[in-house]
Design an enzyme around this catalytic site. Structure first.
Site, PDB file in Angstrom:
ATOM      1  N   ARG A 124      -0.238   6.956   3.347  1.00 20.60           N
ATOM      2  CA  ARG A 124       0.825   7.566   2.534  1.00 20.60           C
ATOM      3  C   ARG A 124       2.083   7.865   3.349  1.00 20.60           C
ATOM      4  O   ARG A 124       2.750   8.875   3.142  1.00 20.60           O
ATOM      5  CB  ARG A 124       0.314   8.846   1.852  1.00 20.60           C
ATOM      6  CG  ARG A 124      -0.891   8.632   0.957  1.00 20.60           C
ATOM      7  CD  ARG A 124      -0.597   7.689  -0.209  1.00 20.60           C
ATOM      8  NE  ARG A 124      -1.792   7.468  -1.011  1.00 20.60           N
ATOM      9  CZ  ARG A 124      -2.640   6.445  -0.840  1.00 20.60           C
ATOM     10  NH1 ARG A 124      -2.413   5.518   0.091  1.00 20.60           N
ATOM     11  NH2 ARG A 124      -3.705   6.323  -1.597  1.00 20.60           N
ATOM     12  N   SER A 155      -1.331  12.861  -7.714  1.00 24.56           N
ATOM     13  CA  SER A 155      -2.158  13.484  -6.669  1.00 24.56           C
ATOM     14  C   SER A 155      -1.298  14.373  -5.788  1.00 24.56           C
ATOM     15  O   SER A 155      -0.282  13.938  -5.244  1.00 24.56           O
ATOM     16  CB  SER A 155      -2.834  12.408  -5.818  1.00 24.56           C
ATOM     17  OG  SER A 155      -3.748  11.658  -6.587  1.00 24.56           O
ATOM     18  N   GLU A 169       0.905  15.468  -0.427  1.00 17.56           N
ATOM     19  CA  GLU A 169       1.253  14.080  -0.720  1.00 17.56           C
ATOM     20  C   GLU A 169       2.504  14.033  -1.586  1.00 17.56           C
ATOM     21  O   GLU A 169       3.368  13.191  -1.405  1.00 17.56           O
ATOM     22  CB  GLU A 169       0.103  13.369  -1.432  1.00 17.56           C
ATOM     23  CG  GLU A 169       0.406  11.919  -1.773  1.00 17.56           C
ATOM     24  CD  GLU A 169      -0.787  11.165  -2.321  1.00 17.56           C
ATOM     25  OE1 GLU A 169      -0.578  10.246  -3.139  1.00 17.56           O
ATOM     26  OE2 GLU A 169      -1.933  11.473  -1.930  1.00 17.56           O
TER      27      GLU A 169
END
Length: 319
Positions: A193, A242, A312
């Protein structure tokens, strides 16, 4: 000049959502074929439906228009790209500088053999369906990423065992200076990520490579992914996707659930009962409610298991 819009500063001291914005929008003496909106509300453009305005929102007509705009913009003015507004908390004080939103001109796709090229404003759903029609397998996971090419190239978006770094060949990027460059996937320093794309750089297109597949089988995999998401995630709520990265060797939702955070609230924000790695705006949340709830979750998880959850979701702008 016909068809062009000059950029004017916003009114000094303008107030949005009860907070003072910056004194003026970024100075820009040139003209553009795109659309420029000073003091532009961003809440309607985000999945959470919260947050303050952008000092300036710029929607370029094409790549050349974006280049010209950035070249003429004061070099000290910050620039940030905005896609579909998922995976992001825009803070209540708004975003300083310029927010660039890529529209329909940046949402085109083409295929050549087993490669697919898509504009930076193309949704993951369109990328995967275009690949299906061309018999290109391996891009089905992009069906599940609620964002645009520009976002998942920058953040190495992934799901269901695959990541952008697995399929990206290269991308065209307009740097903050206005220069257009092509970067290979191997140049982006991809980790989980994360990429090393420079601040202010905007991905305007990307090329992906898959493998040969049958359209029917590709569609079946896309259907499986869609059904799995529908069953496990609060897709019909005001959420941002998320919230936290998965800790090494574990799942974020599991450590959050184990810490007793399911259904936890702060103001109008709530930890989803359906999937604990999702935060929700239940109707009247501020961005501060959502971010503070996320910090409450991080603190509880740390106290319970010692796991240090990493965000995130991007948190951008002034508090």
């Amino acid at each position: 000049m016909s068809g062009m819009t000059a950029v004017a500063p916003a009114d000094a001291g303008a107030v949005t959502n009860g907070r003072a914005s910056s004194p003026a929008a970024p100075a820009f003496a040139g003209a553009t074929r795109g659309r420029v909106t000073p003091n532009a509300p961003l809440a309607p453009l985000t999945w959470f439906k919260t947050g303050g305005p952008a000092d300036t929102l710029f929607e370029p007509a094409d790549v050349a228009d974006l280049q010209d705009f950035l070249r003429a913009l004061d070099s000290e003015t910050p620039v940030m790209a905005l896609g579909l507004g998922s995976n992001m908390i825009v803070r209540d004080g708004g975003i300083p500088g310029v927010v660039v939103r890529l529209g329909k001109a940046f949402a085109k796709t083409s295929t050549d053999g087993l490669t697919l090229t898509a504009g930076g404003g193309t949704s993951g759903i369109l990328v995967s369906s275009t690949a299906r029609d061309a018999g290109i397998a391996g891009l089905e996971f992009l069906r599940s990423i609620p964002g645009t090419v520009g976002g998942f190239v920058r953040m190495n978006g992934g799901a269901y065992g695959s990541e952008t770094s697995d399929v990206l060949v290269d991308c065209d990027v307009v740097l903050r200076s206005g220069e257009l460059v092509t970067l290979a996937g191997s140049d982006l320093g991809y980790t989980y990520r994360h990429s090393d794309l420079p601040e202010g750089a905007i991905v305007v297109s990307a090329t992906f490579k898959g493998r040969a597949g049958e359209p029917a089988a590709i569609q079946a995999e896309m259907d499986r992914i869609a059904a799995s998401r529908e069953a496990s995630q609060p897709l019909r709520s005001k959420t941002g996707g998320s919230t936290f990265k998965n800790p090494e060797g574990d799942k974020a939702w599991q450590v959050i659930d184990a810490a007793g955070c399911r259904g936890l609230t702060r103001g109008g924000a709530q930890v989803s009962e359906k999937h604990t790695n999702f935060l929700l705006n239940t109707g009247g949340a501020t961005s501060a409610d959502i971010e503070d709830l996320g910090e409450d979750v991080r603190a509880r998880v740390k106290a319970h298991s010692g796991v240090e959850l990493e965000w995130e979701i991007q948190r951008v702008g002034r508090k």
